[in-house]
Motif scaffolding. Sequence first.
Motif, mmCIF file in Angstrom:
data_model
loop_
_atom_site.group_PDB
_atom_site.id
_atom_site.type_symbol
_atom_site.label_atom_id
_atom_site.label_comp_id
_atom_site.label_asym_id
_atom_site.label_seq_id
_atom_site.Cartn_x
_atom_site.Cartn_y
_atom_site.Cartn_z
ATOM 1 N N VAL A 2 0.858 -1.180 0.000
ATOM 2 C CA VAL A 2 0.000 0.000 0.000
ATOM 3 C C VAL A 2 0.893 1.229 0.000
ATOM 4 C CG1 VAL A 2 -1.735 1.287 1.270
ATOM 5 C CG2 VAL A 2 -1.829 -1.201 1.228
ATOM 6 N N ARG A 3 0.680 2.111 -0.970
ATOM 7 C CA ARG A 3 1.435 3.362 -1.050
ATOM 8 C C ARG A 3 0.611 4.492 -0.449
ATOM 9 N NH1 ARG A 3 3.362 5.007 -6.562
ATOM 10 N NH2 ARG A 3 1.241 5.736 -6.535
ATOM 11 N N ALA A 4 1.279 5.513 0.035
ATOM 12 C CA ALA A 4 0.585 6.656 0.638
ATOM 13 C C ALA A 4 -0.410 7.272 -0.335
ATOM 14 C CB ALA A 4 1.594 7.699 1.110
ATOM 15 N N ARG A 5 -0.043 7.370 -1.606
ATOM 16 C CA ARG A 5 -0.949 7.942 -2.609
ATOM 17 C C ARG A 5 -2.243 7.145 -2.710
ATOM 18 N NH1 ARG A 5 0.363 11.644 -6.436
ATOM 19 N NH2 ARG A 5 2.519 12.302 -6.557
ATOM 20 N N ASP A 6 -2.162 5.844 -2.503
ATOM 21 C CA ASP A 6 -3.341 4.989 -2.580
ATOM 22 C C ASP A 6 -4.156 5.028 -1.288
ATOM 23 O OD1 ASP A 6 -2.419 4.180 -5.099
ATOM 24 O OD2 ASP A 6 -1.279 2.522 -4.226
ATOM 25 N N PHE A 7 -3.485 5.264 -0.185
ATOM 26 C CA PHE A 7 -4.122 5.207 1.118
ATOM 27 C C PHE A 7 -4.878 6.489 1.471
ATOM 28 C CE2 PHE A 7 -3.871 5.226 5.829
ATOM 29 C CZ PHE A 7 -4.566 4.057 6.051
ATOM 30 N N PHE A 8 -4.281 7.638 1.181
ATOM 31 C CA PHE A 8 -4.905 8.922 1.499
ATOM 32 C C PHE A 8 -5.677 9.435 0.297
ATOM 33 C CE2 PHE A 8 -1.299 8.704 4.388
ATOM 34 C CZ PHE A 8 -1.932 8.947 5.596
ATOM 35 N N VAL A 9 -6.946 9.733 0.488
ATOM 36 C CA VAL A 9 -7.805 10.185 -0.605
ATOM 37 C C VAL A 9 -7.279 11.479 -1.202
ATOM 38 C CG1 VAL A 9 -10.130 10.985 -1.194
ATOM 39 C CG2 VAL A 9 -9.837 9.002 0.306
ATOM 40 N N GLU A 12 -2.185 14.556 -2.325
ATOM 41 C CA GLU A 12 -1.404 15.709 -2.775
ATOM 42 C C GLU A 12 -1.589 16.913 -1.854
ATOM 43 O OE1 GLU A 12 -0.323 18.221 -6.769
ATOM 44 O OE2 GLU A 12 -1.384 16.332 -6.945
ATOM 45 N N ALA A 13 -2.811 17.205 -1.459
ATOM 46 C CA ALA A 13 -3.062 18.333 -0.561
ATOM 47 C C ALA A 13 -2.402 18.100 0.799
ATOM 48 C CB ALA A 13 -4.561 18.559 -0.395
ATOM 49 N N GLY A 14 -2.507 16.890 1.307
ATOM 50 C CA GLY A 14 -1.882 16.560 2.581
ATOM 51 C C GLY A 14 -0.367 16.623 2.519
ATOM 52 N N ALA A 15 0.186 16.127 1.431
ATOM 53 C CA ALA A 15 1.639 16.154 1.264
ATOM 54 C C ALA A 15 2.134 17.591 1.147
ATOM 55 C CB ALA A 15 2.041 15.348 0.030
ATOM 56 N N GLY A 64 -7.833 20.484 8.841
ATOM 57 C CA GLY A 64 -8.569 19.778 7.814
ATOM 58 C C GLY A 64 -8.941 18.382 8.256
ATOM 59 N N ILE A 65 -9.516 17.672 7.344
ATOM 60 C CA ILE A 65 -9.967 16.313 7.582
ATOM 61 C C ILE A 65 -9.118 15.372 6.732
ATOM 62 C CG2 ILE A 65 -11.899 14.719 7.295
ATOM 63 C CD1 ILE A 65 -13.756 17.184 7.656
ATOM 64 N N ILE A 66 -8.690 14.283 7.331
ATOM 65 C CA ILE A 66 -7.923 13.272 6.604
ATOM 66 C C ILE A 66 -8.860 12.124 6.274
ATOM 67 C CG2 ILE A 66 -6.019 11.634 6.709
ATOM 68 C CD1 ILE A 66 -4.694 13.542 8.722
ATOM 69 N N THR A 67 -8.910 11.750 5.012
ATOM 70 C CA THR A 67 -9.758 10.653 4.567
ATOM 71 C C THR A 67 -8.869 9.561 3.981
ATOM 72 O OG1 THR A 67 -11.454 12.275 4.007
ATOM 73 C CG2 THR A 67 -11.750 10.054 3.147
ATOM 74 N N TRP A 68 -9.093 8.325 4.418
ATOM 75 C CA TRP A 68 -8.304 7.190 3.953
ATOM 76 C C TRP A 68 -9.137 6.280 3.063
ATOM 77 C CZ3 TRP A 68 -8.356 8.310 9.293
ATOM 78 C CH2 TRP A 68 -7.175 8.809 9.789
ATOM 79 N N ASN A 69 -8.460 5.638 2.140
ATOM 80 C CA ASN A 69 -9.030 4.529 1.384
ATOM 81 C C ASN A 69 -8.667 3.269 2.149
ATOM 82 O OD1 ASN A 69 -10.182 5.750 -0.912
ATOM 83 N ND2 ASN A 69 -8.151 6.044 -1.774
ATOM 84 N N THR A 70 -9.642 2.533 2.603
ATOM 85 C CA THR A 70 -9.345 1.315 3.359
ATOM 86 C C THR A 70 -10.145 0.139 2.818
ATOM 87 O OG1 THR A 70 -11.008 1.930 4.979
ATOM 88 C CG2 THR A 70 -8.733 2.504 5.498
ATOM 89 N N PRO A 71 -9.753 -0.347 1.654
ATOM 90 C CA PRO A 71 -10.464 -1.509 1.097
ATOM 91 C C PRO A 71 -10.281 -2.715 2.019
ATOM 92 C CG PRO A 71 -8.476 -1.060 -0.135
ATOM 93 C CD PRO A 71 -8.637 0.069 0.836
ATOM 94 N N ARG A 72 -11.299 -3.523 2.094
ATOM 95 C CA ARG A 72 -11.271 -4.695 2.974
ATOM 96 C C ARG A 72 -10.161 -5.683 2.599
ATOM 97 N NH1 ARG A 72 -16.495 -5.211 5.785
ATOM 98 N NH2 ARG A 72 -17.780 -3.533 4.991
#
Length: 77
Positions: A2-9, A12-15, A64-72
């Motif tokens: 899992v890469r950070a780009r895939d994990f955080f929705v 780019e803004a967070g980085a 801000g709000i941090i949103t993650w992609n967390t596929p099962r």
Amino acid sequence: MVRARDFFVEWEAGAAATVALLRAEAGREPHDRALRERIGELSTMGADFRTMWTAHDVRIRHEGIITWNTPRSASWS
């Protein structure tokens, strides 16, 4: 993997915000050798960091709000 780009929705803004916070800290601590070395390492290893660092954005806090992609089926190895 899992890469950070895939994990955080909004990776780019967070980085960009994180790099701007790091730039503020570097300005507060210009003689911090470990910090300068880390910035140099990040600059040589990542084009994204290099681009964001040269934008010269500075922040003193991040809101801000941090949103993650967390596929099962995510693999964390």
